[in-house]
Write an enzyme that holds these catalytic residues in place. Structure first.
Site, PDB file in Angstrom:
ATOM      1  CE1 TYR A  33       1.090  -0.202   4.407  1.00 15.91           C
ATOM      2  CE2 TYR A  33       0.124   1.993   4.275  1.00 15.91           C
ATOM      3  CZ  TYR A  33       0.894   1.062   4.937  1.00 15.91           C
ATOM      4  OH  TYR A  33       1.500   1.403   6.118  1.00 15.91           O
ATOM      5  CE  LYS A 147       3.158   3.376   3.246  1.00 16.99           C
ATOM      6  NZ  LYS A 147       3.366   3.599   4.667  1.00 16.99           N
ATOM      7  CD  GLU A 179      10.135   2.096  10.242  1.00 12.16           C
ATOM      8  OE1 GLU A 179      10.004   3.049   9.499  1.00 12.16           O
ATOM      9  OE2 GLU A 179      10.036   0.907   9.879  1.00 12.16           O
ATOM     10  CG  LEU A 203       8.331   2.633   4.714  1.00 16.79           C
ATOM     11  CD1 LEU A 203       8.006   1.413   3.863  1.00 16.79           C
ATOM     12  CD2 LEU A 203       7.069   3.408   5.004  1.00 16.79           C
TER      13      LEU A 203
HETATM   14  N1  PLP Z   1       7.695   4.230   8.877  1.00 21.46           N
HETATM   15  C1  PLP Z   1       6.514   3.591   8.937  1.00 21.46           C
HETATM   16  C2  PLP Z   1       6.449   2.273   9.639  1.00 21.46           C
HETATM   17  C3  PLP Z   1       5.369   4.142   8.337  1.00 21.46           C
HETATM   18  O1  PLP Z   1       4.211   3.496   8.381  1.00 21.46           O
HETATM   19  C4  PLP Z   1       5.482   5.407   7.705  1.00 21.46           C
HETATM   20  C5  PLP Z   1       4.336   6.037   7.063  1.00 21.46           C
HETATM   21  O2  PLP Z   1       3.276   5.524   6.988  1.00 21.46           O
HETATM   22  C6  PLP Z   1       6.707   6.046   7.686  1.00 21.46           C
HETATM   23  C7  PLP Z   1       7.811   5.421   8.265  1.00 21.46           C
HETATM   24  C8  PLP Z   1       6.887   7.388   7.019  1.00 21.46           C
HETATM   25  O3  PLP Z   1       6.894   7.223   5.642  1.00 21.46           O
HETATM   26  P1  PLP Z   1       6.454   8.411   4.656  1.00 21.46           P
HETATM   27  O4  PLP Z   1       7.293   9.572   4.996  1.00 21.46           O
HETATM   28  O5  PLP Z   1       6.741   7.866   3.307  1.00 21.46           O
HETATM   29  O6  PLP Z   1       5.009   8.637   4.907  1.00 21.46           O
END
Ligand code: PLP
Length: 279
Positions: A33, A147, A179, A203
């Site tokens: 997603y 993701k 994270e 991620l």
């Molecule tokens: N890490 C995780 C586990 C996330 O679910 C998200 C965003 O949904 C992020 C980091 C931040 O990613 P982004 O900046 O692409 O939204």
């Protein structure tokens, strides 16, 4: 204005959108997603999000139903139909519908879903004051760079945070910060910005990349390395980055105040730079 859904190539009102109970996304969490938001009606960093969707799909051996150009068209059409001042676009791609069995056929047609709903940024007062976070064990699998819709560990971590009445759960694996449950985590120590390196443990956040670029342009030293839990709690500044949180100061972790309990100067500089960038 009803929320907009897009299911397998057709726009429908969200309330009428349906997927089979034999969809492998429902049965196995077998899918990928993306979440994208708009600023002034324009999707932010759409290309980077679509590129990550492609990477996730490739890693999961999912058939890509749409080219990036087609996705761009569908996303822009969804935003136009929903006509919200600001919108959150959710794209989900699953392996498709089949009788429940772990193995799959390469011929399965993927199920493609997109929703466009109204988005409200965090209150400016919350942004200004910063938030509290807690640490919790990172119990996720070994490919957090994908993701995947399989978010059970993130769901449980965020629920823990909710029960503890704090904003985010910061995930810790073998003593190292990976994270947040819905965000990337950055720490400032001695003027340097530190964050976990890209790889299977995190991620690769779109906002993370944008903010690191801003920091580089500001001439700030950057260290992409794992931070220990002790370094986190003793940091000069801690902040989160993400599509929904933008650049958000963390002023307390596990009840311990970070520095003087206020968003730090580098966090504020980067948050301001980010707001300038998004207009
Ligand atoms: N890490 C995780 C586990 C996330 O679910 C998200 C965003 O949904 C992020 C980091 C931040 O990613 P982004 O900046 O692409 O939204």
């Amino acid at each position: 204005m009803p929320d907009v859904a897009f299911v397998n190539g057709m726009f429908v009102p969200l309330a009428e959108a349906k997927v089979s109970i034999e969809d492998r996304g429902f049965q196995f969490g077998d899918g990928a997603y993306e979440v994208i938001r708009t600023y002034k009606g324009h999707p932010f960093a759409l290309d980077a999000h679509l590129a990550r969707l492609e990477r996730s799909a490739t890693a999961l051996d999912l058939t890509q139903p749409h080219s990036r150009t087609e996705w761009t068209r569908h996303v822009l059409e969804g935003i136009k139909r929903a006509a919200y001042p600001e919108a959150k676009i959710y794209i989900q791609l699953t392996r498709g519908v089949a009788p429940r069995e772990h193995t799959y056929s390469a011929e399965l047609a993927p199920t493609v879903v997109m929703t466009v709903r109204e988005f409200h940024s965090l209150d400016r007062s919350v942004q200004a004051a910063g938030v509290e976070a807690m640490t919790t064990e990172d119990i996720r699998w070994g490919r957090c760079d994908i993701k995947s819709v399989n978010l059970l560990a993130n769901v449980l971590a965020r629920q823990q945070a909710k029960q503890a009445r704090v904003f985010e759960a910061i995930l810790v694996k073998e003593g190292l910060v990976t994270e947040g449950a819905v965000s990337n985590v950055m720490v400032v120590r001695g003027g340097a910005v530190m964050t976990a390196p890209e790889g299977p443990r995190i991620l690769s956040g779109v906002t993370r990349a944008v903010v690191l670029e801003l920091a580089r342009n500001e001439g700030l030293p950057i260290q992409e390395r794992f931070i220990s839990e002790a370094e986190l709690c003793g940091a000069d500044e801690v902040f989160l980055t993400g599509t929904t949180v933008e650049v958000l100061a963390v002023v307390r972790v596990d009840g311990k105040v970070i520095k003087d309990g206020l968003p730090g100067p580098i966090t504020r500089r980067l948050a301001e730079g980010f707001m300038r960038l998004v207009g």
